[in-house]
Design a protein around this motif. Sequence first.
Motif, short mmCIF file in Angstrom:
data_model
loop_
_atom_site.label_atom_id
_atom_site.label_comp_id
_atom_site.label_asym_id
_atom_site.label_seq_id
_atom_site.Cartn_x
_atom_site.Cartn_y
_atom_site.Cartn_z
N GLY A 6 0.81 -1.22 0.00
CA GLY A 6 0.00 0.00 0.00
C GLY A 6 0.84 1.26 0.00
N VAL A 7 1.90 1.25 0.79
CA VAL A 7 2.78 2.42 0.87
C VAL A 7 3.47 2.64 -0.48
N ARG A 8 3.91 1.56 -1.11
CA ARG A 8 4.59 1.69 -2.40
C ARG A 8 3.63 2.20 -3.48
N CYS A 9 2.35 1.87 -3.37
CA CYS A 9 1.37 2.37 -4.34
C CYS A 9 1.23 3.89 -4.25
N VAL A 10 1.11 4.42 -3.04
CA VAL A 10 0.93 5.88 -2.94
C VAL A 10 2.21 6.61 -3.35
N GLU A 11 3.36 6.02 -3.07
CA GLU A 11 4.61 6.63 -3.51
C GLU A 11 4.62 6.77 -5.03
N GLU A 12 4.27 5.69 -5.72
CA GLU A 12 4.30 5.71 -7.18
C GLU A 12 3.21 6.63 -7.74
N LEU A 13 2.05 6.61 -7.14
CA LEU A 13 0.98 7.50 -7.58
C LEU A 13 1.40 8.96 -7.47
N ALA A 14 1.99 9.31 -6.34
CA ALA A 14 2.41 10.70 -6.13
C ALA A 14 3.57 11.08 -7.04
N ARG A 15 4.40 10.11 -7.39
CA ARG A 15 5.55 10.39 -8.26
C ARG A 15 5.12 10.70 -9.69
N ARG A 16 4.03 10.09 -10.12
CA ARG A 16 3.64 10.16 -11.53
C ARG A 16 2.48 11.09 -11.84
N TRP A 17 1.67 11.43 -10.83
CA TRP A 17 0.45 12.18 -11.12
C TRP A 17 0.26 13.36 -10.17
N SER A 18 -0.16 14.45 -10.75
CA SER A 18 -0.60 15.61 -9.98
C SER A 18 -2.11 15.55 -9.91
#
Length: 202
Positions: A21-33
């Motif tokens: 779950g933590v890795r998902c939000v990291e990647e989401l925040a890295r790629r999308w505004s």
Amino acid sequence: MGAKTLILGIGNVLWADEGFGVRCVEELARRWSLGPDVHVMDGGTQGLYLLPFLDDAETLIVFDAVDYGLPPGTLKLIEGDDVPSFMGAKKMSLHQTGFQDVIATARLMGSCPETLILIGCQPEELEDYGGGLRAVVAAQIDPAIDIALDKLAALGVTPTPGQSDGSDLADPSILRDAYEDGRPSPEDACRIGDERFLPGRA
């Protein structure tokens, strides 16, 4: 006013697939505004300390590793009143019971988000302290993010390529690449305990 939608990654990155779950939000925040009405947060294992962040949220989207009793890497979407029960039916760690308490307490206080969405992935390995995501679980990060983006679109949120505010994510030293690439080899760090106390070791 707080964010109308809270996207929360929960779990413990120290225990292999528990960190999904933590890795998902990291990647989401890295790629999308995602704009000012969406708050992306690494909730870790904070339990009831997360309550204030639910206060102003109308929608809660949670990424987590969940034991559904399914093959490893299976992604499953749960919504509404089923979310708390799935998070505790086969608890894998204390954080899941803790998050059940978060939702129950928020409901008692009248501050629980109206819409609850859980995007969960069946883990493969939870007993590897210091280990990273297994490949079958890591492969579900992008599909899980796609589900979240679809849910956001239904709420009228239009993500744009770029980065979200990362102030509520983990320190850069334990983001996925740094954490997994920095793990010592088995030769340098014993994986099965304190080698000073293992039979036959000096």
